[in-house]
Design a protein around this motif. Structure first.
Motif, short mmCIF file in Angstrom:
data_model
loop_
_atom_site.label_atom_id
_atom_site.label_comp_id
_atom_site.label_asym_id
_atom_site.label_seq_id
_atom_site.Cartn_x
_atom_site.Cartn_y
_atom_site.Cartn_z
N UNK A 166 0.84 -1.20 0.00
CA UNK A 166 0.00 0.00 0.00
C UNK A 166 0.86 1.24 0.00
N UNK A 167 0.30 2.32 -0.50
CA UNK A 167 0.95 3.62 -0.39
C UNK A 167 -0.13 4.67 -0.28
N UNK A 168 -0.01 5.53 0.71
CA UNK A 168 -0.99 6.59 0.86
C UNK A 168 -0.57 7.57 1.94
N UNK A 169 -1.12 8.78 1.85
CA UNK A 169 -0.92 9.78 2.89
C UNK A 169 -2.28 10.25 3.38
N UNK A 170 -2.30 10.68 4.64
CA UNK A 170 -3.51 11.18 5.27
C UNK A 170 -3.25 12.57 5.81
N UNK A 171 -4.34 13.32 6.01
CA UNK A 171 -4.21 14.66 6.59
C UNK A 171 -5.22 14.86 7.71
N UNK A 172 -4.87 15.79 8.59
CA UNK A 172 -5.76 16.17 9.70
C UNK A 172 -5.70 17.68 9.85
N UNK A 173 -6.87 18.31 9.95
CA UNK A 173 -6.92 19.76 10.16
C UNK A 173 -7.45 20.10 11.56
N UNK A 174 -7.58 19.07 12.42
CA UNK A 174 -8.06 19.30 13.78
C UNK A 174 -7.04 18.77 14.81
N UNK A 175 -5.78 19.04 14.54
CA UNK A 175 -4.68 18.68 15.45
C UNK A 175 -4.58 17.17 15.70
N UNK A 176 -4.87 16.38 14.68
CA UNK A 176 -4.67 14.95 14.78
C UNK A 176 -5.82 14.16 15.37
N UNK A 177 -6.96 14.79 15.58
CA UNK A 177 -8.13 14.08 16.11
C UNK A 177 -8.74 13.20 15.02
N UNK A 178 -8.94 13.79 13.84
CA UNK A 178 -9.56 13.08 12.72
C UNK A 178 -8.59 13.04 11.54
N UNK A 179 -8.39 11.86 10.98
CA UNK A 179 -7.49 11.69 9.84
C UNK A 179 -8.30 11.23 8.63
N UNK A 180 -8.03 11.83 7.47
CA UNK A 180 -8.71 11.45 6.24
C UNK A 180 -7.73 11.39 5.08
N UNK A 181 -8.09 10.60 4.09
CA UNK A 181 -7.36 10.57 2.82
C UNK A 181 -8.21 11.30 1.81
N UNK A 182 -7.82 12.51 1.48
CA UNK A 182 -8.60 13.35 0.57
C UNK A 182 -7.95 13.36 -0.80
#
Length: 196
Positions: A29-45
């Motif tokens: 697998x290869x992928x990156x995730x992001x969080x805009x709430x200081x690491x509470x919620x992570x998503x792959x957008x």
């Protein structure tokens, strides 16, 4: 595809075929995730999907010349992913082109990732992502491989890296006197591109 077939009759002769075979498998697998709430919620957008909306402080709902606002985003590799070299692409702008063209930004990688995303993050010798020589147009991206996200493990995501965005509307005479900028809306969409 159209397949043609027929019959060939050969008297007193036999034919045998020997085939070679190989099986290939992609490398996990290869992928990156992001969080805009200081690491509470992570998503792959995905770039083609819904974006993670940055939360700027102070609010950017009523900018005037001289306004400066900050927003953090955390990035990490997805479970099972190798390390990722990251590049920040310049923003794709929607909304008012004049306002989008007047806004400028800088971005730094925060160390530690939990550090506050404020003007202090840009003091001294930060790890620049964009804007080491000064604020840049929103459509300016980073150099390739501006930083690396650590590899994940088969059971947990990689260690997070935080990026702090500073966006501003310069307090220049040209901006102050440009009535076309008033009451407008512009939306920049940035993409972080990860390669293994």
């Amino acid at each position: 595809m159209v397949l043609g077939f027929g019959a060939v009759l050969v008297a007193a002769s036999w034919t045998d075929n020997v085939l070679g075979f190989a099986q290939f498998q992609s490398g996990g697998r290869f992928g990156i995730q992001s969080s805009v709430d200081n690491g509470v919620t992570w998503t792959s957008n995905e770039v083609s999907g819904a974006n993670n909306v940055l939360s700027f402080s102070p609010s950017v709902n009523a900018v005037v010349p001289g306004s400066v606002a900050y927003a953090p985003i955390r990035l990490r590799t997805d479970i099972g992913s190798p390390a990722a070299q990251i590049q920040l692409d310049g923003a794709q702008l929607s909304g008012d082109a004049a306002l989008g063209g007047a806004l400028v930004y800088r971005a730094v990688s925060l160390d530690p990732p939990t550090a506050a995303c404020t003007s202090a993050a840009f003091a001294g010798t930060p790890a620049w992502v964009v804007g080491s020589t000064g604020p840049m147009p929103l459509t300016t991206g980073s150099v390739p491989n501006v930083f690396t996200l650590p590899a994940a493990t088969p059971t947990s995501a990689g260690v997070a890296t935080s990026v702090c965005f500073e966006i501003s509307l310069p307090a220049t005479n040209a901006v102050w006197t440009n009535a076309a900028l008033q009451g407008k809306t512009s939306t920049p969409d940035w993409a972080f591109v990860g390669t293994s």
